[in-house]
Design an enzyme around this catalytic site. Sequence first.
Site, PDB file in Angstrom:
ATOM      1  CB  VAL A  83      -0.718  -0.207   1.717  1.00 52.12           C
ATOM      2  CG1 VAL A  83      -2.012  -1.110   1.066  1.00 52.12           C
ATOM      3  CG2 VAL A  83       0.135  -0.428   1.889  1.00 52.12           C
ATOM      4  CE  LYS A  84       6.263   0.661  -3.287  1.00 48.95           C
ATOM      5  NZ  LYS A  84       5.230  -0.752  -3.371  1.00 48.95           N
ATOM      6  NE  ARG A  85      -3.085   3.270   1.303  1.00 46.46           N
ATOM      7  CZ  ARG A  85      -2.971   2.815   0.253  1.00 46.46           C
ATOM      8  NH1 ARG A  85      -2.925   3.525  -0.726  1.00 46.46           N
ATOM      9  NH2 ARG A  85      -4.360   2.475   0.471  1.00 46.46           N
ATOM     10  CB  THR A 144       4.977  -1.578   1.593  1.00 42.26           C
ATOM     11  OG1 THR A 144       3.636  -1.552   0.390  1.00 42.26           O
ATOM     12  CG2 THR A 144       5.365  -2.653   1.082  1.00 42.26           C
TER      13      THR A 144
END
Lengths: 315, 315
Positions: B111-113, B142
Amino acid sequence: MDRLIEAINTTQNPSVVGLDPTEALVPAQVVASFADEVRESVESEEELQAAQLAVAYYEFNRTIIDAVAGIVPAVKPQIAMYEALGPAGVDVYAMTCEYARERGLYVLADVKRGDIGSTAAAYARMLTGVGEHDPWSIDAVTVNPYLGTDGITPFVDAATEADKDLFVLVRTSNPSSSELQMLDLADGKKVYEHVADLVEGWGAETIGKYGYSRVGAVVGATHSEEGKALRKRMPHTFFLVPGYGAQGGTAADVRGMFDADGSGAIVNSSRGIIGAWRKSGQYSEGMSADEALELVGESARAATIDMRDNLRAVL
Amino acid sequence: MDRLIEAINTTQNPSVVGLDPTEALVPAQVVASFADEVRESVESEEELQAAQLAVAYYEFNRTIIDAVAGIVPAVKPQIAMYEALGPAGVDVYAMTCEYARERGLYVLADVKRGDIGSTAAAYARMLTGVGEHDPWSIDAVTVNPYLGTDGITPFVDAATEADKDLFVLVRTSNPSSSELQMLDLADGKKVYEHVADLVEGWGAETIGKYGYSRVGAVVGATHSEEGKALRKRMPHTFFLVPGYGAQGGTAADVRGMFDADGSGAIVNSSRGIIGAWRKSGQYSEGMSADEALELVGESARAATIDMRDNLRAVL
C-alpha cells in the site's frame, strides 16, 4: 490548476477544509444514533463499531460540507481516516467526495500515493476513472516523490487528460520531516530543494492560464522561511499548505507562500474547523444527535469564516 | 517478522506472489462471464465495467491463491490495481486478503502509505483493526519513509501490538528511483543509505527470535550491488525484494540480499506468475472462462515452482 484558482477567486478565500473525521471529532450521540440502522446491515457483531463510525462520518461530513460550501473553494478528505474502518470506510470516502462535488466544491483527495510506473498508472486512474465511470469524484490527489519521475508521470498524464491536478510532497508539516527532507546534499542543495526543482520540472508542460502548472507542491505552514524561499524557487508551482491551526501554523507564517498577487497557495485546516464544536463551550452530552450536528455545522462555519478573514488580513 | 520467516522455512521458498491484476492479465472470457451477474448489482450502465472487473479480479485471485498455496509462504496484493476500480475494487482487495489468509498465506499489503503522525496512526489501523473487527486481514504493510520517524512510529507500534510487520521503501526497483535515492549527501552517504540507517534504527526494539526486526526494507532486485551492501549495513532488517522477473531481476541478482544462512529476504514476482498463462502457448480466445482460469492456475503454479527452484539453486 485553473479550476482551483477560479474557485479561490470566486470565494475570495485561499483555504481548504480537511475532512479528517476520527472517533474523537464526531460527537458520541451522532455515532450512537446509527446503532439500529447499522445492525441490520452487518454480518457480525464485531463489525458494528466500524460500520457505525462509517455512517456517522458520512453524516458528519455532509454537515460540514453544507456549512462551508460557498465560503471555501475546496475540501481535502484524508483517506487514512476512512481506510482505518476498512472497505466500509472507503465507501464513505467516495460518497463524501461525490457529495462535496455536488455542492460545487473542488475535492482534493489527500492520499499520498506513490509507486513504480506501472503501479502509479493504476493509482492515477483515481483521476480518470474506468471508461465513463468516475468512482472517486475527485479533482486532485497528493503524491509522494520518493520513487522519482516514473512514479509521477502517470499522474501528470492522467491529470492532463481529465483536467485535474496533483500535489507532490516537498516539505511536510510534521516535526520529523527534517530527517530526510532537510539533509544537505553534496551539491549544496537540501533534499527538499532538489525535490522542489524536480516538481517544478514535472509541471513544466502543463502551465495554465494563471501561470501555475497542474503539478502543485505540499509545503507545511510550520516552515515559514522555507516556504517563502520555495515560493521564489518554484514560480509555476501552486502550493497546498497544511499545518495551519492545530499543528501550529498561523496566517503570518503562510504569507510568504503566496505570490505578489496573493495567489499561488491554498491553506488547509482540518481539526481547527471540523473539531471547532469542541471549543465552542456550547456542547453537552445531553444534546440530541441533531442538536450536536447543528453545533458541529455552526462551529465549523464560524471557524471557516475566521480562518478566511485571518488569511485575507495578511494578503 | 518471525511468522513470515517460519512460513518461508516451512515451504523452503523465500518468494512471494504479487496479486496485481489488470485488464490485460485477466483473460477476457473470465471478465465477460460476469456480465449478467454484475448487471443486477450496479446502479448505472457506466459502473458495469468496473464492477465486472472487480468480480473477475476476485475470481482470478482465488484461482492463483489456490494454485500457489502450499508452494509459496506469502502473497502481496498491490492495492493500486484495486483502487483503480473505485470502492468496488477495494472491497475485492479485502476479500482477496481474507481468502489468502484462510488458505494459510502471509498477506503483505503493498500500500506504500506514509503521512504525518496522527494520520499515520489512522493508516496503521490497517494492522490493528477496529475493536475486535479486522476488516483488512493482512499481516504487513509497505510504508514510504519521506515523512521521517513520526510517520513510521505508529506503524511500528501497531505491528508490535498485532504481531505484524512493515516494510519501508529504501531502494526501489524502478528506473528513476535513483533521482532521489542515489543522491550524494554532504556527509558522504547516499540518500538511500541514510534511509537504510533510519530503518535499521526504527526496528531496533522489535527484533524477533531469528534476529530480524518487525521493520523490513524494500530493496529492488534490479540493484544487485546495492542490495548486497545493504545486507551488511542492515543486519537486523528483513528485505522484501521486488523487481524479479518482468522487471529484469534474476536469482543471481538477489543472491547477495540473503544472509549467510540463506534467510533475510523474500523475493516478489507479480506479472511473471499471474501472467504466466499468456506465455504458456496454450491459451486461445475460444476457451471457456473455466478453461481459461484452469490455465491461469496451472501456469501460475508452474511459474511459482520454477521461481522457487531458481532461488533454491543460488542459495
